[in-house]
Design a protein around this motif. Structure first.
Motif, PDB file in Angstrom:
ATOM      1  N   ARG A   5       0.919  -1.363   0.121  1.00 22.52           N
ATOM      2  CA  ARG A   5       0.036  -0.008   0.055  1.00 22.52           C
ATOM      3  C   ARG A   5       0.966   1.152   0.126  1.00 22.52           C
ATOM      4  N   VAL A   6       0.796   2.195  -0.927  1.00 21.48           N
ATOM      5  CA  VAL A   6       1.593   3.224  -1.060  1.00 21.48           C
ATOM      6  C   VAL A   6       1.391   4.267   0.189  1.00 21.48           C
ATOM      7  N   ASP A   7       2.709   4.492   0.648  1.00 21.13           N
ATOM      8  CA  ASP A   7       2.871   5.537   1.786  1.00 21.13           C
ATOM      9  C   ASP A   7       3.952   6.415   1.607  1.00 21.13           C
ATOM     10  N   SER A   8       4.517   6.687   0.580  1.00 23.28           N
ATOM     11  CA  SER A   8       5.525   7.475   0.190  1.00 23.28           C
ATOM     12  C   SER A   8       5.354   7.983  -1.199  1.00 23.28           C
ATOM     13  N   ASP A   9       6.197   9.077  -1.568  1.00 17.48           N
ATOM     14  CA  ASP A   9       5.921   9.816  -2.727  1.00 17.48           C
ATOM     15  C   ASP A   9       6.808   8.891  -3.712  1.00 17.48           C
ATOM     16  N   ALA A  10       8.112   8.311  -3.335  1.00 18.79           N
ATOM     17  CA  ALA A  10       8.655   7.486  -4.215  1.00 18.79           C
ATOM     18  C   ALA A  10       7.688   6.194  -4.507  1.00 18.79           C
ATOM     19  N   THR A  43      -6.206   5.749  -2.308  1.00 20.57           N
ATOM     20  CA  THR A  43      -5.299   4.853  -1.492  1.00 20.57           C
ATOM     21  C   THR A  43      -4.835   4.119  -2.801  1.00 20.57           C
ATOM     22  N   HIS A  44      -3.450   3.985  -2.980  1.00 18.36           N
ATOM     23  CA  HIS A  44      -2.765   3.235  -4.228  1.00 18.36           C
ATOM     24  C   HIS A  44      -1.914   2.074  -3.587  1.00 18.36           C
ATOM     25  N   PHE A  45      -1.838   0.926  -4.814  1.00 19.93           N
ATOM     26  CA  PHE A  45      -1.133  -0.113  -4.372  1.00 19.93           C
ATOM     27  C   PHE A  45      -0.061  -0.440  -5.665  1.00 19.93           C
ATOM     28  N   VAL A  46       1.018  -0.838  -5.301  1.00 19.71           N
ATOM     29  CA  VAL A  46       1.937  -1.211  -6.131  1.00 19.71           C
ATOM     30  C   VAL A  46       2.530  -2.633  -5.964  1.00 19.71           C
ATOM     31  N   ALA A  47       2.551  -3.416  -7.092  1.00 18.69           N
ATOM     32  CA  ALA A  47       3.230  -4.824  -6.974  1.00 18.69           C
ATOM     33  C   ALA A  47       4.577  -4.488  -7.425  1.00 18.69           C
ATOM     34  N   TYR A  48       5.453  -5.131  -6.516  1.00 18.87           N
ATOM     35  CA  TYR A  48       7.155  -5.103  -6.760  1.00 18.87           C
ATOM     36  C   TYR A  48       7.420  -6.502  -6.892  1.00 18.87           C
ATOM     37  N   ASP A  49       8.540  -6.724  -8.013  1.00 17.74           N
ATOM     38  CA  ASP A  49       9.300  -7.738  -7.985  1.00 17.74           C
ATOM     39  C   ASP A  49      10.758  -7.371  -7.556  1.00 17.74           C
ATOM     40  N   GLY A  55       3.269  -3.646 -11.214  1.00 15.12           N
ATOM     41  CA  GLY A  55       1.709  -3.586 -11.292  1.00 15.12           C
ATOM     42  C   GLY A  55       1.382  -2.445 -10.379  1.00 15.12           C
ATOM     43  N   THR A  56       0.102  -2.048 -10.478  1.00 19.29           N
ATOM     44  CA  THR A  56      -0.440  -1.019  -9.952  1.00 19.29           C
ATOM     45  C   THR A  56      -2.251  -1.168  -9.727  1.00 19.29           C
ATOM     46  N   ALA A  57      -2.681  -0.296  -8.786  1.00 16.80           N
ATOM     47  CA  ALA A  57      -4.068  -0.088  -8.743  1.00 16.80           C
ATOM     48  C   ALA A  57      -4.311   0.862  -7.825  1.00 16.80           C
ATOM     49  N   ARG A  58      -5.746   1.550  -7.912  1.00 12.64           N
ATOM     50  CA  ARG A  58      -5.898   2.483  -6.804  1.00 12.64           C
ATOM     51  C   ARG A  58      -7.513   2.297  -6.316  1.00 12.64           C
ATOM     52  N   LEU A  59      -7.870   2.799  -5.168  1.00 12.60           N
ATOM     53  CA  LEU A  59      -9.203   2.689  -4.659  1.00 12.60           C
ATOM     54  C   LEU A  59      -9.430   4.015  -3.968  1.00 12.60           C
ATOM     55  N   ARG A  60     -10.527   4.691  -4.273  1.00 18.43           N
ATOM     56  CA  ARG A  60     -11.277   5.515  -3.871  1.00 18.43           C
ATOM     57  C   ARG A  60     -12.747   5.579  -3.710  1.00 18.43           C
TER      58      ARG A  60
END
Length: 145
Positions: A5-10, A43-49, A55-60
């Motif tokens: 779950r995204v919690d930084s600008d990066a 609220t943003h989500f990022v998939a990392y390898d 990958g990514t998605a957002r919820l609002r």
């Protein structure tokens, strides 16, 4: 692979990078349509390898008076990593977060070629096909239990 779950600008920039690659560069969505000014309220989500965003998605909160409904948007997986279950994992993370927040229903606008992906996850089509950014879509909903 992990979903954060995204919690930084990066991390937000990583989400935007995936969206630019998939929607703007690959699908030809105009940048002003893709970067729609709604990111700050989502609220943003990022998939990392490892540390590579794949990958990514957002919820609002869904526009309208019904505060129990959220909208899932900007679900994207980079082309080289599709069909690995990353999209499914992203959707599971988004749905889990929606439940934690207290949403009871989810709405999304699926590109027609991936309607079956969302159907397998329990989403139902609503209404007629429509066009968004020159791409055919279907509205889909899911009640969270």
């Amino acid at each position: 692979m992990e979903i954060r779950r995204v919690d930084s600008d990066a991390e937000l920039e990583d989400a935007l990078s995936v969206r630019r690659t998939v929607f703007i560069n690959e699908q030809g969505v105009p940048e002003h349509r893709e970067l729609d000014g709604m990111d700050a309220e989502a609220t943003h989500f990022v998939a990392y390898d490892d540390d590579e965003p794949i990958g990514t998605a957002r919820l609002r909160r869904y526009d309208g008076d019904d505060r129990s409904t959220a909208k899932i948007e900007r679900v994207a997986v980079i082309e080289a990593r599709r069909a690995e279950g990353i999209g499914r994992d992203l959707m599971c993370a988004v749905e889990r977060a929606a439940r934690e927040i207290g949403y009871e229903k989810l709405v999304l606008h699926a590109q027609v070629p991936v309607v079956s992906f969302y159907t397998e996850l329990g989403y139902k089509t609503v209404g007629e096909e429509f066009e968004d950014a020159g791409i055919p879509h279907r509205e889909m909903t899911k009640v969270l239990r």
